[in-house]
Design a protein around this motif. Structure first.
Motif, PDB file in Angstrom:
ATOM      1  N   ASN A 133      44.570  28.442  47.667  1.00 56.35           N
ATOM      2  CA  ASN A 133      45.786  27.616  47.530  1.00 56.35           C
ATOM      3  C   ASN A 133      47.043  28.395  47.895  1.00 56.35           C
ATOM      4  O   ASN A 133      47.978  27.843  48.475  1.00 56.35           O
ATOM      5  CB  ASN A 133      45.922  27.131  46.081  1.00 56.35           C
ATOM      6  CG  ASN A 133      44.839  26.142  45.733  1.00 56.35           C
ATOM      7  OD1 ASN A 133      44.443  25.334  46.570  1.00 56.35           O
ATOM      8  ND2 ASN A 133      44.337  26.208  44.509  1.00 56.35           N
ATOM      9  N   MET A 134      47.076  29.662  47.546  1.00 55.06           N
ATOM     10  CA  MET A 134      48.252  30.499  47.832  1.00 55.06           C
ATOM     11  C   MET A 134      48.107  31.202  49.179  1.00 55.06           C
ATOM     12  O   MET A 134      49.038  31.232  49.989  1.00 55.06           O
ATOM     13  CB  MET A 134      48.428  31.560  46.729  1.00 55.06           C
ATOM     14  CG  MET A 134      48.732  31.010  45.359  1.00 55.06           C
ATOM     15  SD  MET A 134      50.371  30.289  45.238  1.00 55.06           S
ATOM     16  CE  MET A 134      51.411  31.733  45.306  1.00 55.06           C
ATOM     17  N   ASP A 167      37.745  34.408  54.227  1.00 59.37           N
ATOM     18  CA  ASP A 167      37.570  33.867  52.876  1.00 59.37           C
ATOM     19  C   ASP A 167      36.087  33.539  52.740  1.00 59.37           C
ATOM     20  O   ASP A 167      35.485  32.975  53.659  1.00 59.37           O
ATOM     21  CB  ASP A 167      38.430  32.602  52.702  1.00 59.37           C
ATOM     22  CG  ASP A 167      38.482  32.139  51.262  1.00 59.37           C
ATOM     23  OD1 ASP A 167      39.571  32.153  50.666  1.00 59.37           O
ATOM     24  OD2 ASP A 167      37.418  31.758  50.711  1.00 59.37           O
ATOM     25  N   LEU A 206      43.536  37.171  45.940  1.00 60.23           N
ATOM     26  CA  LEU A 206      42.210  36.915  45.358  1.00 60.23           C
ATOM     27  C   LEU A 206      42.308  36.517  43.891  1.00 60.23           C
ATOM     28  O   LEU A 206      43.330  36.741  43.242  1.00 60.23           O
ATOM     29  CB  LEU A 206      41.373  38.190  45.523  1.00 60.23           C
ATOM     30  CG  LEU A 206      41.117  38.588  46.988  1.00 60.23           C
ATOM     31  CD1 LEU A 206      40.714  40.036  47.106  1.00 60.23           C
ATOM     32  CD2 LEU A 206      40.076  37.661  47.604  1.00 60.23           C
ATOM     33  N   LYS A 241      45.483  32.798  32.081  1.00 57.01           N
ATOM     34  CA  LYS A 241      45.051  34.026  32.776  1.00 57.01           C
ATOM     35  C   LYS A 241      46.113  35.123  32.623  1.00 57.01           C
ATOM     36  O   LYS A 241      45.803  36.256  32.257  1.00 57.01           O
ATOM     37  CB  LYS A 241      44.830  33.713  34.268  1.00 57.01           C
ATOM     38  CG  LYS A 241      44.568  34.955  35.098  1.00 57.01           C
ATOM     39  CD  LYS A 241      44.560  34.701  36.593  1.00 57.01           C
ATOM     40  CE  LYS A 241      44.487  36.028  37.330  1.00 57.01           C
ATOM     41  NZ  LYS A 241      44.442  35.901  38.773  1.00 57.01           N
TER      42      LYS A 241
HETATM   43  P1  NAD Z   1      42.374  30.189  44.797  1.00 58.20           P
HETATM   44  O1  NAD Z   1      41.190  30.208  43.898  1.00 58.20           O
HETATM   45  O2  NAD Z   1      42.844  28.905  45.382  1.00 58.20           O
HETATM   46  O3  NAD Z   1      42.135  31.216  46.035  1.00 58.20           O
HETATM   47  C1  NAD Z   1      41.380  32.389  45.968  1.00 58.20           C
HETATM   48  C2  NAD Z   1      40.541  32.460  47.244  1.00 58.20           C
HETATM   49  O4  NAD Z   1      39.840  33.698  47.278  1.00 58.20           O
HETATM   50  C3  NAD Z   1      39.483  31.348  47.326  1.00 58.20           C
HETATM   51  O5  NAD Z   1      39.668  30.605  48.521  1.00 58.20           O
HETATM   52  C4  NAD Z   1      38.159  32.104  47.325  1.00 58.20           C
HETATM   53  O6  NAD Z   1      37.144  31.495  48.132  1.00 58.20           O
HETATM   54  C5  NAD Z   1      38.579  33.455  47.890  1.00 58.20           C
HETATM   55  N1  NAD Z   1      37.664  34.536  47.568  1.00 58.20           N
HETATM   56  C6  NAD Z   1      37.026  34.791  46.397  1.00 58.20           C
HETATM   57  N2  NAD Z   1      36.265  35.911  46.507  1.00 58.20           N
HETATM   58  C7  NAD Z   1      36.463  36.382  47.762  1.00 58.20           C
HETATM   59  C8  NAD Z   1      35.965  37.514  48.473  1.00 58.20           C
HETATM   60  N3  NAD Z   1      35.132  38.390  47.901  1.00 58.20           N
HETATM   61  N4  NAD Z   1      36.355  37.691  49.752  1.00 58.20           N
HETATM   62  C9  NAD Z   1      37.208  36.792  50.350  1.00 58.20           C
HETATM   63  N5  NAD Z   1      37.713  35.711  49.729  1.00 58.20           N
HETATM   64  C10 NAD Z   1      37.352  35.510  48.445  1.00 58.20           C
HETATM   65  O7  NAD Z   1      43.544  30.893  43.964  1.00 58.20           O
HETATM   66  P2  NAD Z   1      45.124  30.843  44.280  1.00 58.20           P
HETATM   67  O8  NAD Z   1      45.763  29.754  43.489  1.00 58.20           O
HETATM   68  O9  NAD Z   1      45.326  30.926  45.761  1.00 58.20           O
HETATM   69  O10 NAD Z   1      45.591  32.208  43.576  1.00 58.20           O
HETATM   70  C11 NAD Z   1      45.366  33.467  44.191  1.00 58.20           C
HETATM   71  C12 NAD Z   1      46.017  34.535  43.318  1.00 58.20           C
HETATM   72  O11 NAD Z   1      47.410  34.267  43.189  1.00 58.20           O
HETATM   73  C13 NAD Z   1      45.467  34.597  41.887  1.00 58.20           C
HETATM   74  O12 NAD Z   1      45.377  35.948  41.510  1.00 58.20           O
HETATM   75  C14 NAD Z   1      46.494  33.835  41.081  1.00 58.20           C
HETATM   76  O13 NAD Z   1      46.538  34.263  39.728  1.00 58.20           O
HETATM   77  C15 NAD Z   1      47.770  34.193  41.818  1.00 58.20           C
HETATM   78  N6  NAD Z   1      48.854  33.209  41.680  1.00 58.20           N
HETATM   79  C16 NAD Z   1      48.602  31.880  41.826  1.00 58.20           C
HETATM   80  C17 NAD Z   1      49.654  30.973  41.682  1.00 58.20           C
HETATM   81  C18 NAD Z   1      49.407  29.487  41.855  1.00 58.20           C
HETATM   82  O14 NAD Z   1      50.311  28.711  41.499  1.00 58.20           O
HETATM   83  N7  NAD Z   1      48.271  29.053  42.369  1.00 58.20           N
HETATM   84  C19 NAD Z   1      50.951  31.425  41.416  1.00 58.20           C
HETATM   85  C20 NAD Z   1      51.190  32.796  41.319  1.00 58.20           C
HETATM   86  C21 NAD Z   1      50.119  33.678  41.453  1.00 58.20           C
END
Ligand code: NAD
Length: 290
Positions: free
Chosen positions: A10-11, A30, A59, A237
């Motif tokens: 998502n990010m 990914d 991640l 988290k």
């Molecule tokens: P998400 O789950 O949508 O994305 C994570 C991605 O990582 C997934 O697409 C997954 O398939 C991939 N992934 C997992 N293991 C992997 C690997 N070994 N190799 C390659 N890809 C791999 O999560 P997100 O919302 O994008 O959040 C990502 C990070 O940002 C998290 O640490 C979250 O805490 C942080 N964050 C999120 C937000 C938010 O609003 N979504 C805001 C601030 C910070």
């Protein structure tokens, strides 16, 4: 510049898309096989990292970051930067940075605030830990993916800043919701409550910018049936990471601990998963004093 981007969720997906849109050569990977416009797909994290000046990771957690770092660090060229934008525990951030430095790389932990909307709009704030040289190299990227980057000190300090900020946010949101629920029971009009608090010493970002009461204050997830926004499980988290760090550092954080317990209850037992973290207000509305 040539970038590797690992974790296109998502990010990560909109962040990688913004780098590609700005004319950079971005290769992404990914495990879910995600494709992003303008980003070349690699078949492994190591392949995405090979030849890149900066490898960005976005991640889910520290365990996955450690595994990905173990794979990409040997594939990177000396002098390149490993830039982790995930939110992870401080210990993982520091361990990964130490491994990267041993391999002749610069390492930065640069968690973000601003959510999916900020990632798409390129308006994230980066809280950055790591060496000055890495920070200078990454500055252009921060400008493309965000609007502000604060260098907070050595490795791990970006994560430290993020969890301290979100511990304040979690506790403040809870008490703002509690206060609205109390005001309701006292017969105090919500608009009057907002008008007073938002211009008084009880004001905060939770009240003034992200008001948890529907129809009050600027538009917020409360006006969209508490669709996130910032999901309650992500707040849980971050509060859990804050408690882990407090344990390691022997810091007394009673309100941070209580906030974590409330969000855990909300997410695990009260249907809070998938709701915005400000949905604590309808939770309190339904409860009495017991
Ligand atoms: P998400 O789950 O949508 O994305 C994570 C991605 O990582 C997934 O697409 C997954 O398939 C991939 N992934 C997992 N293991 C992997 C690997 N070994 N190799 C390659 N890809 C791999 O999560 P997100 O919302 O994008 O959040 C990502 C990070 O940002 C998290 O640490 C979250 O805490 C942080 N964050 C999120 C937000 C938010 O609003 N979504 C805001 C601030 C910070």
């Amino acid at each position: 510049m040539k970038f590797g981007f690992i974790g296109l969720g998502n990010m990560g997906a909109p962040m990688a898309a913004n780098l590609a849109k700005a004319g950079h050569d971005v290769t992404g990977f990914d495990t879910a096989g995600v494709e992003v416009e303008g980003v070349t797909v690699a078949s492994s994290a190591a392949e995405a990292a090979r030849g890149a000046q900066v490898v960005i990771t976005m991640l889910p957690n520290g365990k996955i970051l450690r595994a990905v770092a173990a794979e990409v660090i040997p594939a990177m060229e000396a002098g390149a930067v490993l830039l982790d934008c995930s939110t992870v525990d401080v210990d993982s951030a520091r361990d990964v940075a130490a491994q990267a430095q041993e391999a002749g790389l610069s390492a930065l932990d640069a968690p973000v605030s601003g959510g999916v909307g900020g990632a798409s709009a390129g308006t994230l704030t980066f809280m950055v830990g790591g060496d000055e040289a890495g920070f200078k190299t990454a500055r252009d990227l921060f400008d493309i993916m965000g609007q502000k980057a604060v260098h907070c000190g050595p490795a791990g300090n970006g994560q430290s800043a993020k969890i301290c900020n979100n511990m304040i946010l979690g506790a403040t949101m809870i008490v703002t919701c509690e206060a609205f629920a109390l005001a309701d029971k006292l017969g105090l009009d919500r608009q009057a409550m907002f008008d007073v608090v938002s211009t008084s010493s009880g004001s905060s970002w939770s009240m003034n910018t992200y008001c948890p009461a529907p129809g009050i204050g600027p538009k917020s997830p409360a006006d969209n049936d508490y669709t996130p926004g910032f999901a309650a499980e992500l707040m849980l988290k971050d509060l859990t990471l804050a408690q882990q760090a407090a344990e390691t550092a022997d810091a007394d954080t009673p309100l941070g601990r209580a906030a974590r317990e409330l969000y855990a209850q909300f997410v695990e037992n009260e249907g809070g998963t998938g709701r915005d973290f400000s949905a604590m207000l309808p939770r309190f509305e339904k409860r009495g004093r017991s």
